[in-house]
Design an enzyme around this catalytic site. Structure first.
Site, PDB file in Angstrom:
ATOM      1  N   HIS A 174       2.287   3.109  -9.042  1.00 23.80           N
ATOM      2  CA  HIS A 174       1.917   1.745  -9.302  1.00 23.80           C
ATOM      3  C   HIS A 174       3.273   1.069 -10.110  1.00 23.80           C
ATOM      4  CE1 HIS A 174      -1.981   2.155  -7.721  1.00 23.80           C
ATOM      5  NE2 HIS A 174      -2.466   2.873  -8.404  1.00 23.80           N
ATOM      6  N   ASP A 180       0.867  -1.186  -0.037  1.00 27.04           N
ATOM      7  CA  ASP A 180      -0.038  -0.129  -0.028  1.00 27.04           C
ATOM      8  C   ASP A 180       0.758   1.275   0.153  1.00 27.04           C
ATOM      9  OD1 ASP A 180      -2.374   1.159  -0.078  1.00 27.04           O
ATOM     10  OD2 ASP A 180      -2.585   1.359   2.147  1.00 27.04           O
ATOM     11  N   LEU A 200      10.922 -20.508  -5.562  1.00 26.94           N
ATOM     12  CA  LEU A 200       9.987 -19.460  -4.834  1.00 26.94           C
ATOM     13  C   LEU A 200       8.529 -19.768  -5.343  1.00 26.94           C
ATOM     14  CD1 LEU A 200       9.626 -17.116  -2.841  1.00 26.94           C
ATOM     15  CD2 LEU A 200       9.944 -15.851  -4.897  1.00 26.94           C
TER      16      LEU A 200
END
Ligand code: IPE
Ligand code: IPE
Ligand code: MG
Length: 234
Positions: free
Chosen positions: A31, A14, A125
Site C-alpha cells: 500500500h 489493485d 487537475l
C-alpha cells in the site's frame, strides 16, 4: 459528456497486497509503495492531457479486511496527501474525497476536510480520491436524496433526469470518466463508479499497482485516442 479538451481517467489501483507478498513483505508495504505511484502519476497526468483523475483507494467492501490493514489504508491516503499538499497546491491540483465520510475515523475525516479546503481554489487537475466509496452506495444515496425531496414536496418523480440524478452523486460536477483502468490482473469493476462509467473505455492490466509506470498511462491515453467511441450511434 466530456469535451475533447477534457480527459477523465479513473483507476482501480489493485494488486498492492500481492506485490508485497511476492517480495516477502507485509501487505502494508504494498500500500505504501502504491501511494508513491499515485504521487508520480498525479504529477505527470496533466502532461498527458489528463484533466481529472479519480482513484479508488478504499471501497465500502474493504472493511471486510483485518482492522489493522483497514486503519493503515485509511490513514495512509490522508497522511500522504497532507504531506504532498504544498506540492499539490503548486501544481494547482484540486483534491476532492468521494465516498461515505460518516464511517471514517474522526482524524481521517478532519484531514479530508482540511485537504479539500486547502485545494478548493486550485484550477488545475481534479484529483478525486475514492475513500469508503461504493458505486451502489452512491446510487442509493442519490435515490434517497431525491426521494426525500419528493416526500418534502419540493420535487416530483417526473422531474428526475439523468442530469439531476448526477447532481446527487459524490462525483457531482465532474464529467464521467472517459477511461477506467484496473490493474492487478482482475477483469472486474468491484463496485467502482457504476453510474458514471456507462460509456467509459475499459483497460484491464496484468501489472500490479505498485509496478504501474507513467509510460503505461501514456500508452493507455494513446490507445484511447484511437478507439472509436460511438455512444450508441453508427
Ligand atoms: C488494492 O490492493 C488496494 C485496496 C484494495 C485497498 P489490494 O490490497 O487489493 O491488493 P491485492 O489485490 O490483495 O493484491
Ligand atoms: C478494489 O479492489 C478496491 C480498490 C482498489 C480500493 P479489491 O481488491 O477490493 O477488489 P476485489 O475484492 O478483488 O473485487
Ligand atoms: Mg485487491
Amino acid at each position: 459528456m466530456a469535451t475533447s479538451s477534457q480527459l477523465h481517467v479513473a483507476i482501480v489501483m489493485d494488486g498492492n497486497g500481492r506485490w508485497a507478498v511476492e517480495r516477502g513483505l507485509p501487505r502494508i508495504a504494498g500500500h505504501r509503495q502504491g501511494a508513491q505511484v499515485v504521487h508520480d502519476i498525479v504529477a505527470a497526468a496533466p502532461g498527458l492531457g489528463v484533466t481529472a483523475l479519480t482513484i479508488f483507494a478504499f471501497s465500502t467492501e474493504n472493511w471486510k479486511r483485518p482492522p489493522d490493514e483497514v486503519s493503515y489504508i485509511l490513514h495512509l491516503f490522508v497522511s500522504m496527501v497532507t504531506k504532498w499538499l504544498p506540492e499539490l497546491v503548486s501544481q494547482h491540483v484540486r483534491v476532492r474525497i468521494i465516498g461515505d465520510r460518516a464511517a471514517l475515523p474522526g482524524d481521517v475525516s478532519a484531514s479530508v476536510e482540511a485537504i479539500e479546503k486547502r485545494t478548493a481554489s486550485c484550477d488545475g487537475l481534479h484529483l478525486n480520491v475514492a475513500l469508503n466509496y461504493g458505486g451502489r452506495a452512491e446510487i442509493l444515496l442519490a435515490a434517497k436524496t431525491f426521494a426525500a425531496e419528493c416526500a418534502a414536496g419540493t420535487a416530483t418523480p417526473e422531474e428526475l433526469t439523468e442530469e439531476r440524478f448526477d447532481s446527487y452523486l459524490w462525483l457531482k460536477g465532474e464529467a464521467p470518466p472517459d477511461i477506467v483502468v484496473r490493474t492487478g490482473a482482475e477483469s472486474r469493476v468491484s463496485n467502482f463508479l457504476l453510474w458514471e462509467m456507462a460509456y467509459a473505455e475499459l483497460f484491464f492490466l496484468d501489472v500490479l499497482w505498485p509496478d504501474f509506470k507513467l509510460a503505461t498511462l501514456d500508452m493507455i491515453v494513446q490507445k484511447f485516442k484511437s478507439r472509436n467511441r460511438r455512444f450508441g450511434s453508427l
